[in-house]
Write a protein that holds these residues in place. Structure first.
Motif, PDB file in Angstrom:
ATOM      1  N   LYS A  98       0.831  -1.217   0.000  1.00 33.64           N
ATOM      2  CA  LYS A  98       0.000   0.000   0.000  1.00 33.64           C
ATOM      3  C   LYS A  98       0.866   1.267   0.000  1.00 33.64           C
ATOM      4  O   LYS A  98       0.435   2.314  -0.435  1.00 33.64           O
ATOM      5  N   ASP A  99       2.064   1.104   0.536  1.00 35.52           N
ATOM      6  CA  ASP A  99       2.953   2.253   0.638  1.00 35.52           C
ATOM      7  C   ASP A  99       3.801   2.356  -0.636  1.00 35.52           C
ATOM      8  O   ASP A  99       4.582   1.451  -0.959  1.00 35.52           O
ATOM      9  N   PHE A 100       3.645   3.457  -1.316  1.00 35.54           N
ATOM     10  CA  PHE A 100       4.350   3.677  -2.569  1.00 35.54           C
ATOM     11  C   PHE A 100       5.867   3.537  -2.404  1.00 35.54           C
ATOM     12  O   PHE A 100       6.549   2.957  -3.248  1.00 35.54           O
ATOM     13  N   PHE A 101       6.379   4.067  -1.270  1.00 34.66           N
ATOM     14  CA  PHE A 101       7.833   4.072  -1.080  1.00 34.66           C
ATOM     15  C   PHE A 101       8.393   2.667  -0.865  1.00 34.66           C
ATOM     16  O   PHE A 101       9.537   2.395  -1.193  1.00 34.66           O
ATOM     17  N   GLU A 102       7.549   1.779  -0.328  1.00 32.00           N
ATOM     18  CA  GLU A 102       7.971   0.390  -0.164  1.00 32.00           C
ATOM     19  C   GLU A 102       8.186  -0.242  -1.554  1.00 32.00           C
ATOM     20  O   GLU A 102       9.171  -0.947  -1.786  1.00 32.00           O
ATOM     21  N   ALA A 103       7.265   0.074  -2.461  1.00 36.25           N
ATOM     22  CA  ALA A 103       7.396  -0.445  -3.833  1.00 36.25           C
ATOM     23  C   ALA A 103       8.654   0.107  -4.485  1.00 36.25           C
ATOM     24  O   ALA A 103       9.406  -0.611  -5.157  1.00 36.25           O
ATOM     25  N   LYS A 104       8.896   1.384  -4.251  1.00 35.55           N
ATOM     26  CA  LYS A 104      10.076   2.040  -4.837  1.00 35.55           C
ATOM     27  C   LYS A 104      11.364   1.421  -4.288  1.00 35.55           C
ATOM     28  O   LYS A 104      12.334   1.212  -5.042  1.00 35.55           O
ATOM     29  N   GLU A 105      11.338   1.109  -2.996  1.00 36.13           N
ATOM     30  CA  GLU A 105      12.499   0.490  -2.367  1.00 36.13           C
ATOM     31  C   GLU A 105      12.801  -0.875  -2.996  1.00 36.13           C
ATOM     32  O   GLU A 105      13.960  -1.194  -3.301  1.00 36.13           O
ATOM     33  N   ILE A 106      11.746  -1.661  -3.183  1.00 38.27           N
ATOM     34  CA  ILE A 106      11.916  -2.992  -3.792  1.00 38.27           C
ATOM     35  C   ILE A 106      12.461  -2.832  -5.218  1.00 38.27           C
ATOM     36  O   ILE A 106      13.346  -3.556  -5.650  1.00 38.27           O
ATOM     37  N   PHE A 107      11.924  -1.869  -5.923  1.00 38.09           N
ATOM     38  CA  PHE A 107      12.350  -1.601  -7.298  1.00 38.09           C
ATOM     39  C   PHE A 107      13.845  -1.233  -7.317  1.00 38.09           C
ATOM     40  O   PHE A 107      14.608  -1.773  -8.122  1.00 38.09           O
ATOM     41  N   ASP A 108      14.220  -0.326  -6.410  1.00 40.62           N
ATOM     42  CA  ASP A 108      15.613   0.141  -6.366  1.00 40.62           C
ATOM     43  C   ASP A 108      16.587  -0.967  -5.962  1.00 40.62           C
ATOM     44  O   ASP A 108      17.743  -0.959  -6.382  1.00 40.62           O
ATOM     45  N   SER A 109      16.104  -1.897  -5.167  1.00 38.58           N
ATOM     46  CA  SER A 109      16.988  -2.997  -4.729  1.00 38.58           C
ATOM     47  C   SER A 109      17.372  -3.899  -5.909  1.00 38.58           C
ATOM     48  O   SER A 109      18.405  -4.570  -5.883  1.00 38.58           O
ATOM     49  N   GLY A 110      16.515  -3.929  -6.924  1.00 44.53           N
ATOM     50  CA  GLY A 110      16.808  -4.721  -8.118  1.00 44.53           C
ATOM     51  C   GLY A 110      16.639  -6.219  -7.922  1.00 44.53           C
ATOM     52  O   GLY A 110      16.963  -7.007  -8.812  1.00 44.53           O
ATOM     53  N   ASN A 111      16.123  -6.622  -6.770  1.00 43.28           N
ATOM     54  CA  ASN A 111      15.975  -8.062  -6.501  1.00 43.28           C
ATOM     55  C   ASN A 111      14.707  -8.659  -7.101  1.00 43.28           C
ATOM     56  O   ASN A 111      14.648  -9.860  -7.345  1.00 43.28           O
ATOM     57  N   ALA A 112      13.704  -7.822  -7.271  1.00 46.14           N
ATOM     58  CA  ALA A 112      12.401  -8.354  -7.707  1.00 46.14           C
ATOM     59  C   ALA A 112      12.125  -8.021  -9.175  1.00 46.14           C
ATOM     60  O   ALA A 112      12.631  -7.023  -9.694  1.00 46.14           O
ATOM     61  N   VAL A 113      11.333  -8.881  -9.785  1.00 49.52           N
ATOM     62  CA  VAL A 113      10.892  -8.566 -11.144  1.00 49.52           C
ATOM     63  C   VAL A 113       9.476  -7.995 -11.052  1.00 49.52           C
ATOM     64  O   VAL A 113       8.618  -8.531 -10.339  1.00 49.52           O
ATOM     65  N   PHE A 114       9.267  -6.871 -11.722  1.00 51.60           N
ATOM     66  CA  PHE A 114       7.943  -6.249 -11.747  1.00 51.60           C
ATOM     67  C   PHE A 114       7.155  -6.826 -12.924  1.00 51.60           C
ATOM     68  O   PHE A 114       7.686  -6.942 -14.031  1.00 51.60           O
ATOM     69  N   VAL A 115       5.899  -7.191 -12.670  1.00 48.87           N
ATOM     70  CA  VAL A 115       5.059  -7.794 -13.697  1.00 48.87           C
ATOM     71  C   VAL A 115       3.859  -6.897 -13.957  1.00 48.87           C
ATOM     72  O   VAL A 115       3.094  -6.564 -13.039  1.00 48.87           O
ATOM     73  N   ASP A 116       3.710  -6.499 -15.210  1.00 53.47           N
ATOM     74  CA  ASP A 116       2.615  -5.623 -15.627  1.00 53.47           C
ATOM     75  C   ASP A 116       1.424  -6.492 -16.045  1.00 53.47           C
ATOM     76  O   ASP A 116       1.498  -7.227 -17.029  1.00 53.47           O
ATOM     77  N   ALA A 117       0.317  -6.392 -15.279  1.00 54.45           N
ATOM     78  CA  ALA A 117      -0.847  -7.252 -15.535  1.00 54.45           C
ATOM     79  C   ALA A 117      -1.872  -6.601 -16.465  1.00 54.45           C
ATOM     80  O   ALA A 117      -2.937  -7.164 -16.708  1.00 54.45           O
ATOM     81  N   ARG A 118      -1.549  -5.414 -16.969  1.00 50.99           N
ATOM     82  CA  ARG A 118      -2.499  -4.711 -17.849  1.00 50.99           C
ATOM     83  C   ARG A 118      -2.460  -5.312 -19.261  1.00 50.99           C
ATOM     84  O   ARG A 118      -1.695  -6.235 -19.541  1.00 50.99           O
ATOM     85  N   SER A 119      -3.262  -4.749 -20.139  1.00 50.54           N
ATOM     86  CA  SER A 119      -3.336  -5.277 -21.504  1.00 50.54           C
ATOM     87  C   SER A 119      -2.020  -5.023 -22.246  1.00 50.54           C
ATOM     88  O   SER A 119      -1.272  -4.098 -21.884  1.00 50.54           O
ATOM     89  N   PRO A 120      -1.724  -5.812 -23.289  1.00 51.06           N
ATOM     90  CA  PRO A 120      -0.482  -5.600 -24.051  1.00 51.06           C
ATOM     91  C   PRO A 120      -0.404  -4.183 -24.629  1.00 51.06           C
ATOM     92  O   PRO A 120       0.685  -3.593 -24.654  1.00 51.06           O
ATOM     93  N   ASP A 121      -1.517  -3.624 -25.051  1.00 43.54           N
ATOM     94  CA  ASP A 121      -1.526  -2.258 -25.607  1.00 43.54           C
ATOM     95  C   ASP A 121      -1.046  -1.241 -24.583  1.00 43.54           C
ATOM     96  O   ASP A 121      -0.236  -0.357 -24.881  1.00 43.54           O
ATOM     97  N   MET A 122      -1.568  -1.372 -23.364  1.00 42.87           N
ATOM     98  CA  MET A 122      -1.193  -0.432 -22.308  1.00 42.87           C
ATOM     99  C   MET A 122       0.280  -0.608 -21.942  1.00 42.87           C
ATOM    100  O   MET A 122       0.982   0.363 -21.685  1.00 42.87           O
ATOM    101  N   TYR A 123       0.725  -1.867 -21.942  1.00 44.12           N
ATOM    102  CA  TYR A 123       2.135  -2.153 -21.642  1.00 44.12           C
ATOM    103  C   TYR A 123       3.032  -1.525 -22.700  1.00 44.12           C
ATOM    104  O   TYR A 123       4.044  -0.895 -22.382  1.00 44.12           O
TER     105      TYR A 123
END
Lengths: 152, 165
Positions: B61-86
């Motif tokens: 829920k906390d945006f900064f937690e997501a940013k922290e995970i992103f910056d750590s580079g350990n996790a892969v982010f998965v976009d669940a939206r439509s291919p067009d939006m991606y």
């Protein structure tokens, strides 16, 4: 009123066709909502008009308020009350659509299928369709009250 | 008096409709409770049906937690939206797995990322449950560390963080 038009309006077949169109439309519209109440609840949320505590209850009850009166119209029972319920619902749909058109709010109508887009032109089409059906509904209410009163 | 007759009809039709509505909802496998969770401040909105995909414990829920995970580079982010939006734009480095095309995309994904990889799914914000849908599918595939970034792409973009293309 022109006697020809009057005869057409009171004709048994005209009444039957009006009832079947209205009843069939409502039974059909109710089915996908009955099958997917969660999807329908999300659509109700999307209208941004109802308090949070009422959304699930509306999603549970509304499809059956469409289904049974629609079925009654097809079967030819409880015609006056069935047509009154359906006309009242159509009137509320018209009000809801108009409010969202007026405030430029995009939403999914959910009338006949989940995912019916609520973009401006589509919403105006929906509004015209509901007004058309509402006229049918009022016609059925009035004609059934009149013919049953006449037969008493 | 026709109105008395009409009232009698109402008293049959309306309670019948309401009673059957509650009965069908009670026995249906897709039934929903009387009250859902429609407050976006609490997470992704949901009617809380029996086959609901929304799991609060997975939500970031906390945006900064997501940013922290992103910056750590350990996790892969998965976009669940439509291919067009991606294609239009997505969080930098995110992999596309549209919720409704999961089976087509998962084979390539599993070949690239072992089930031990931490995964963060996202879609279009708190009114969108596709992030949760894909998270559930990934858990079924054996991924054990799956989270859902519920504010998704819109807030990420709004905050000016890295997006592609």
């Amino acid at each position: 009123m022109n006697p020809e038009v009057e005869r057409l309006l009171y004709h048994r077949r005209t009444r039957l066709v009006a009832r079947w169109i209205l009843g069939g439309t409502f039974v059909y519209a109710a089915l996908h909502k009955i099958v997917d109440p969660a999807g329908f609840a999300k659509i109700i949320y999307g209208y941004s008009l109802f308090p949070e505590y009422s959304i699930n209850l509306i999603a549970i009850i509304t499809p059956f308020l469409e289904f049974f009166p629609g079925l009654a119209l097809i079967l030819g029972i409880y015609l006056r009350s069935a047509a009154t319920i359906i006309s009242s619902m159509l009137l509320s749909f018209i009000v809801i659509l108009s409010i969202n058109i007026a405030r430029g709010h995009e939403f999914d109508c959910g009338c006949f299928s989940i995912g019916e887009a609520g973009h401006a032109s589509a919403v105006v089409q929906l509004l015209v369709r509901d007004i058309f059906l509402f006229v049918f509904g009022v016609y059925v209410v009035l004609i059934e009250i009149y013919t049953q009163r006449k037969s008493v | 008096m026709p109105y008395k007759d009409i009232l009698k009809e109402f008293l049959i039709l309306l309670p019948l409709s309401v009673a059957v509505a509650f009965m069908v909802n009670h026995f249906s496998p897709r039934g929903i409770p009387f009250f859902g969770e429609w407050d976006v401040s609490k997470g992704v909105i949901t009617a809380k049906s029996r086959n609901d995909v929304v799991v609060r414990e997975l939500e970031i829920k906390d945006f900064f937690e997501a940013k922290e995970i992103f910056d750590s580079g350990n996790a892969v982010f998965v976009d669940a939206r439509s291919p067009d939006m991606y294609e239009e734009a997505h969080i930098a480095g995110a992999v596309s797995i549209p919720a409704y095309m999961f089976n087509e995309y998962i084979i390539e994904f599993t070949a690239l990322y072992p089930v031990s990889t931490p995964v963060v799914t996202y879609c279009s914000g708190r009114e969108c449950e596709d992030g949760h849908t894909v998270a559930q599918y990934l858990i079924e595939e054996g991924y054990s560390d799956v989270r859902v970034f519920i504010d998704g792409y819109p807030l990420w973009f709004e905050r000016g963080f890295s997006v592609e293309p």
